[in-house]
Design an enzyme around this catalytic site. Sequence first.
Site, PDB file in Angstrom:
ATOM      1  N   HIS A 156       5.725 -13.328   5.345  1.00 18.21           N
ATOM      2  CA  HIS A 156       6.644 -12.220   5.673  1.00 18.21           C
ATOM      3  C   HIS A 156       6.632 -11.149   4.587  1.00 18.21           C
ATOM      4  O   HIS A 156       7.620 -10.436   4.410  1.00 18.21           O
ATOM      5  CB  HIS A 156       8.081 -12.715   5.885  1.00 18.21           C
ATOM      6  CG  HIS A 156       8.202 -13.879   6.798  1.00 18.21           C
ATOM      7  ND1 HIS A 156       8.449 -13.760   8.146  1.00 18.21           N
ATOM      8  CD2 HIS A 156       8.065 -15.211   6.558  1.00 18.21           C
ATOM      9  CE1 HIS A 156       8.481 -14.962   8.697  1.00 18.21           C
ATOM     10  NE2 HIS A 156       8.245 -15.866   7.769  1.00 18.21           N
ATOM     11  N   SER A 277      -6.009  13.975  -5.378  1.00 16.99           N
ATOM     12  CA  SER A 277      -5.209  14.851  -4.529  1.00 16.99           C
ATOM     13  C   SER A 277      -5.456  16.290  -4.960  1.00 16.99           C
ATOM     14  O   SER A 277      -5.640  16.569  -6.143  1.00 16.99           O
ATOM     15  CB  SER A 277      -3.735  14.500  -4.692  1.00 16.99           C
ATOM     16  OG  SER A 277      -2.931  15.607  -4.347  1.00 16.99           O
ATOM     17  N   LYS A 283      -2.735  11.669  -8.972  1.00 15.51           N
ATOM     18  CA  LYS A 283      -3.023  10.707  -7.912  1.00 15.51           C
ATOM     19  C   LYS A 283      -4.443  10.182  -7.888  1.00 15.51           C
ATOM     20  O   LYS A 283      -5.401  10.874  -8.182  1.00 15.51           O
ATOM     21  CB  LYS A 283      -2.687  11.317  -6.550  1.00 15.51           C
ATOM     22  CG  LYS A 283      -1.195  11.519  -6.426  1.00 15.51           C
ATOM     23  CD  LYS A 283      -0.730  11.501  -5.022  1.00 15.51           C
ATOM     24  CE  LYS A 283      -0.938  10.168  -4.369  1.00 15.51           C
ATOM     25  NZ  LYS A 283      -0.599  10.264  -2.953  1.00 15.51           N
ATOM     26  N   GLU A 290      -8.239   2.871   3.226  1.00 14.42           N
ATOM     27  CA  GLU A 290      -7.404   3.564   4.228  1.00 14.42           C
ATOM     28  C   GLU A 290      -8.232   3.967   5.440  1.00 14.42           C
ATOM     29  O   GLU A 290      -7.830   3.775   6.589  1.00 14.42           O
ATOM     30  CB  GLU A 290      -6.774   4.825   3.620  1.00 14.42           C
ATOM     31  CG  GLU A 290      -5.651   4.535   2.643  1.00 14.42           C
ATOM     32  CD  GLU A 290      -5.145   5.829   2.020  1.00 14.42           C
ATOM     33  OE1 GLU A 290      -4.136   6.353   2.489  1.00 14.42           O
ATOM     34  OE2 GLU A 290      -5.770   6.329   1.060  1.00 14.42           O
TER      35      GLU A 290
END
Length: 471
Positions: A156, A277, A283, A290
Site C-alpha cells: 500500500h 527544466s 531541476k 516518465e
Amino acid sequence: MSKLWGGRFTKKTDQLVEEYTASITFDKELAEEDVQGSLAHVTMLGKQGILPADDVDTIKDGLHRVLQRIKRGDWEYAIADEDIHMNIEKALIDDVGPVGGKLHTGRSRNDQVATDMHLYLRKRVVEFVDLLHKLQSALIEQAKANIDTIIPGYTHLQRAQPILFAHHLMAYVSMFGRDAERLQDSYKRINTLPLGAGALAGTTFPIDRHFVAKQLGFDRVYENSLDAVSDRDFILEFLSHASIIMMHLSRLSEELILWSSTEFHFVELDDAFCTGSSIMPQKKNPDVPELVRGKTGRVYGNLVGLLTVLKSLPLAYNKDMQEDKEGMFDTVRTLQGALQLFAPMIATMKVNKDTMRQAVNQDFSNATDIADFLVGKGLPFRQAHEVIGKTVLYCIQQGKYLLDLTLEEFKQFSPLFDDRIYSVLQPENVVNARNVYGGTATPQVTEAIARAERELDATAAWVTEFVEKSR
Ligand code: ARG
C-alpha cells in the site's frame, strides 16, 4: 507501366483511393523479408519444374539487385504500386524484363504478406529476448552491489517489512525473465510458414511448401490455407507480450521516479539519462522513466487496436488486415527504445545506501518480528498482534521507535518480553529471519542471484542459436 492487376479495369484508380489504400509508406520496412521470401519461392518453382532454371536464375539475380538498390537508398517507391510486394515486383520487371512477371506464379500477396510478417517478427523476438537479457544483467549487477543494502519494503506504499534492496531488484529480474520466456515460447508459432496457401485455397501448381519452409528456416507450415492467410494471432501475441513488458517497465519507472524524488532520495539517475527544466535551474527530471511509463499507453493501444481490427472479420483475407502493420512497427520501435535505455540507466544508477538505511531505522517495519517473538513464547498470533499494535501506538504517542523503548516499557504491554527483543528488532536480523526459499534473507537472495545468472546463461545460448536461425 499500368497496375499489375490492371487487366480487369477500364478506369484509372481515383488518386485519393490510391493514397488511402496504399501501404507502401509503412510496409517498405518489410523489403528485406519480402525479397527473402521471394527468393525461396522462386527457387522452389525451379526445383518443381514450374519455372525453367534460366528464368529462376534471372529472377534471383534481379531480386538481389533490387534489394541492393533498396538498401543503398537508390530506389523510389510509388504509391501507385500500392505496397512493398508490388513495388518490388515492378522493380524486378523493370530490371529483368517480362520474365520477372513469372515470380508471382503459384503465390498471392495474401500468403506473401503473411510470410513477410512472420519473417520480420521472428527476428524481432530474438532481439527482444536479447535486450531483456541485457536489462536483467544490469539489474543483477546492481543487486550484487547492494546485497547488504536494506530498504523498507512496502505494501500500500506504506512501510511494511525491511528487505534487501537486492531482493527488490531481483523481483524485476524474475518479471523480465517471464517476459523473455513468453517471447521464446511464441517463437514456435511465429516460425510457421503461410506461403503456399495462395489467395486462400491453395494453388493449382505442384508447389512444395515444406521445401520453402526448410529454405526459410521455418519449423512447420500452416495446416490450413484459409488459416494461413487469415491468422494474425502471432502478431497479437507479440503485442500482448510487448504490453506486459511495458507494464513491467512502467512499474519500475514509477519506482525510479519516486525513489529519485527529494522525499525518498533512495537513488540518483545518472545525468546522462535525465533532463533539466527550461525555467527552474535546480531541476533534474527523470524523463526517461516518465516517458516509458507514458508510452506504455500506445503499446496497449496497438494491442487493442489490432484485436478490434480482427474482431468479426470473416475468413479469409480482408483489406482491414493491412492495419496490422503500423501498430506492430510502432510497438517494436517503442519497446526497442525503452529496453535500450533501461539497461544502461539501471547500470549507472547511484544507490543512496545511507538514506535507505536511515529510512529503515525510522519506521515500524520490524513490528511483525516482535509479534512473531511473542508467538514463539506461546502467545496466539492474534493476541500478539494486538499487543504490538498497542506498543506501536504508545511509540507514536511518545515520538519513539520500537528500538528506543526500555525493557520496562515493553513489559507494560506483555510480561513475555525479554532483552532478546533488541536483537530481534535489528533490521539485519529482521531481514535474515526470512530465510525461506524466495525470501529476503541474504543467503536466499545470494542463491537467487546465482540461479538467475544460470538462467541468463541459458538465455544467451538461446539467443546465439536463434539469431542464426531467424536470419
Ligand atoms: N498490402 C496488403 C496488406 O498489407 C498486402 C496484401 C494485399 N492483398 C490483397 N488481396 N489486396 O495486407
